[in-house]
Scaffold this active site. Sequence first.
Site, PDB file in Angstrom:
ATOM      1  N   HIS A   1      21.280  -4.703  67.629  1.00  0.00           N
ATOM      2  CA  HIS A   1      21.333  -4.226  66.245  1.00  0.00           C
ATOM      3  C   HIS A   1      22.161  -5.128  65.334  1.00  0.00           C
ATOM      4  O   HIS A   1      21.937  -5.160  64.124  1.00  0.00           O
ATOM      5  CB  HIS A   1      21.896  -2.800  66.201  1.00  0.00           C
ATOM      6  CG  HIS A   1      21.015  -1.784  66.852  1.00  0.00           C
ATOM      7  ND1 HIS A   1      19.717  -1.550  66.443  1.00  0.00           N
ATOM      8  CD2 HIS A   1      21.241  -0.939  67.890  1.00  0.00           C
ATOM      9  CE1 HIS A   1      19.178  -0.600  67.203  1.00  0.00           C
ATOM     10  NE2 HIS A   1      20.088  -0.224  68.083  1.00  0.00           N
TER      11      HIS A   1
ATOM     12  N   ASN B   1      19.731 -16.118  56.706  1.00  0.00           N
ATOM     13  CA  ASN B   1      20.762 -15.606  55.806  1.00  0.00           C
ATOM     14  C   ASN B   1      21.703 -14.741  56.639  1.00  0.00           C
ATOM     15  O   ASN B   1      21.252 -13.871  57.378  1.00  0.00           O
ATOM     16  CB  ASN B   1      20.156 -14.750  54.698  1.00  0.00           C
ATOM     17  CG  ASN B   1      19.220 -15.544  53.804  1.00  0.00           C
ATOM     18  OD1 ASN B   1      19.403 -16.743  53.611  1.00  0.00           O
ATOM     19  ND2 ASN B   1      18.221 -14.892  53.257  1.00  0.00           N
TER      20      ASN B   1
ATOM     21  N   HIS C   1      20.718  -6.810  61.666  1.00  0.00           N
ATOM     22  CA  HIS C   1      20.043  -7.245  62.890  1.00  0.00           C
ATOM     23  C   HIS C   1      19.987  -8.781  62.923  1.00  0.00           C
ATOM     24  O   HIS C   1      19.680  -9.411  61.907  1.00  0.00           O
ATOM     25  CB  HIS C   1      18.624  -6.671  62.921  1.00  0.00           C
ATOM     26  CG  HIS C   1      17.945  -6.812  64.241  1.00  0.00           C
ATOM     27  ND1 HIS C   1      17.679  -5.733  65.063  1.00  0.00           N
ATOM     28  CD2 HIS C   1      17.483  -7.902  64.902  1.00  0.00           C
ATOM     29  CE1 HIS C   1      17.079  -6.163  66.158  1.00  0.00           C
ATOM     30  NE2 HIS C   1      16.952  -7.475  66.085  1.00  0.00           N
TER      31      HIS C   1
ATOM     32  N   HIS D   1      18.525 -12.011  62.806  1.00  0.00           N
ATOM     33  CA  HIS D   1      17.173 -12.457  62.489  1.00  0.00           C
ATOM     34  C   HIS D   1      17.206 -13.565  61.446  1.00  0.00           C
ATOM     35  O   HIS D   1      18.202 -13.780  60.766  1.00  0.00           O
ATOM     36  CB  HIS D   1      16.317 -11.294  61.973  1.00  0.00           C
ATOM     37  CG  HIS D   1      16.641 -10.884  60.568  1.00  0.00           C
ATOM     38  ND1 HIS D   1      17.804 -10.210  60.219  1.00  0.00           N
ATOM     39  CD2 HIS D   1      15.962 -11.058  59.402  1.00  0.00           C
ATOM     40  CE1 HIS D   1      17.823  -9.986  58.919  1.00  0.00           C
ATOM     41  NE2 HIS D   1      16.719 -10.488  58.400  1.00  0.00           N
TER      42      HIS D   1
ATOM     43  N   GLN E   1      14.080 -16.010  58.937  1.00  0.00           N
ATOM     44  CA  GLN E   1      12.754 -15.940  58.329  1.00  0.00           C
ATOM     45  C   GLN E   1      12.113 -17.319  58.322  1.00  0.00           C
ATOM     46  O   GLN E   1      12.796 -18.333  58.487  1.00  0.00           O
ATOM     47  CB  GLN E   1      12.851 -15.405  56.901  1.00  0.00           C
ATOM     48  CG  GLN E   1      13.437 -14.009  56.796  1.00  0.00           C
ATOM     49  CD  GLN E   1      13.549 -13.536  55.356  1.00  0.00           C
ATOM     50  OE1 GLN E   1      12.545 -13.322  54.683  1.00  0.00           O
ATOM     51  NE2 GLN E   1      14.780 -13.367  54.873  1.00  0.00           N
TER      52      GLN E   1
END
Length: 391
Positions: free
Chosen positions: A163, A203, A214, A216, A218
Amino acid sequence: MPGNATDAVTLGAGVVKRPTRLADGRELIYYDDPGTALGAERAVDSRELAPRPATATMRRDVLTGDWVSIAAARQNRAFLPPAELDPLAPQTPTNPSEVPSRYDVAVFENKSPSFGPALAAALGDAPAGEDAPRGVDDLDAPGLGRTRTSVGRCEVVCFSPEHEGSFGSLTPTRARTVIEAWADRTAALSALPGVEQVFPFENRGEAIGVTLPHPHGQIYAYPYITPRTTSLLASIEREGPDLFARILEFERAGERVILEGEHWTAFVPFAARWPIEIHLLPHRQVADFAGTTDAERDELATLYLRLLRGVDALYDSPTPYIAAWHQAPVHRGRDTVRLHLQLTSPRRAADKLKFLAGSEAAMGAWIGDIPPESAAARLREAVASIPEETL
């Protein structure tokens, strides 16, 4: 129809790629770590999803020549949800998230993207005002009120099912899997009709505007060459085709180097804008992640982790940043634009941020707060404090 991830392909470093589809037809790809404990089967996405929003429209700023995508559907994206409603975690009976199964790394199409889901070739005989860009000359043409459809693709890259965290909290094995995913997606997105440039990025931190804790990143596949890269191409035209080779030689001979490997060097640039600004370059000319070798990807996995953990060692709390992986455009500058990282943070002290105000935001005339040599010395010390055995 959505389906199970059955068409497995083994990529570099033993990473296994398993493509499938979400309930609304969006592409979802699992990238399994080498030696993963996960089985080959993946759950089918059985959600009932509303249709995806229509592809956004770009408007041309006649004062700068830049194209601005007006993507109103992004207003509906999740904003700092609780862990039990994490939209990037594996689905549970009480959390109908975007990823149906447990995973190592997962990449999927953004439900409300800035570009896409329409592609140039898929638009066909669209009515006026709803057409894709028709090449560089079309994008550069003058005129007020010009619009084009924001064709392209936006993808979310989930680094982990956890998470909270970021790239720097990954294991070296997981970091290598993400790098393999970046390379694979760069090649695939570059082949899509109408895509001119592919941009992987992360970011990190609420101060940057992150809305999901979380871990991650892009990937954006743009229908044009971005303004930053357009300026870079002009600089290469002015300075010479070997610009990146000369920059690397110049920086490696100076006092701003932070970390060096066999294939990569990290440094604070000569004219750094941000309080924390780090560039990371490969030692040879390579246009994008798809062109890197296994040896370069292997070294990057640990070197990049060390760099990010060094940034976090500067202060007692995690530092917000934007990790921007610049790649050559799909059809221009392939022999001169070099893949490189520009990691920037507005953090200028433990409790202070740099905000872009009049001179920087309005005029693009930057004022640096910290001498690059001082920043490099602090970062070298911080990186050196990271024990090897933690990587």
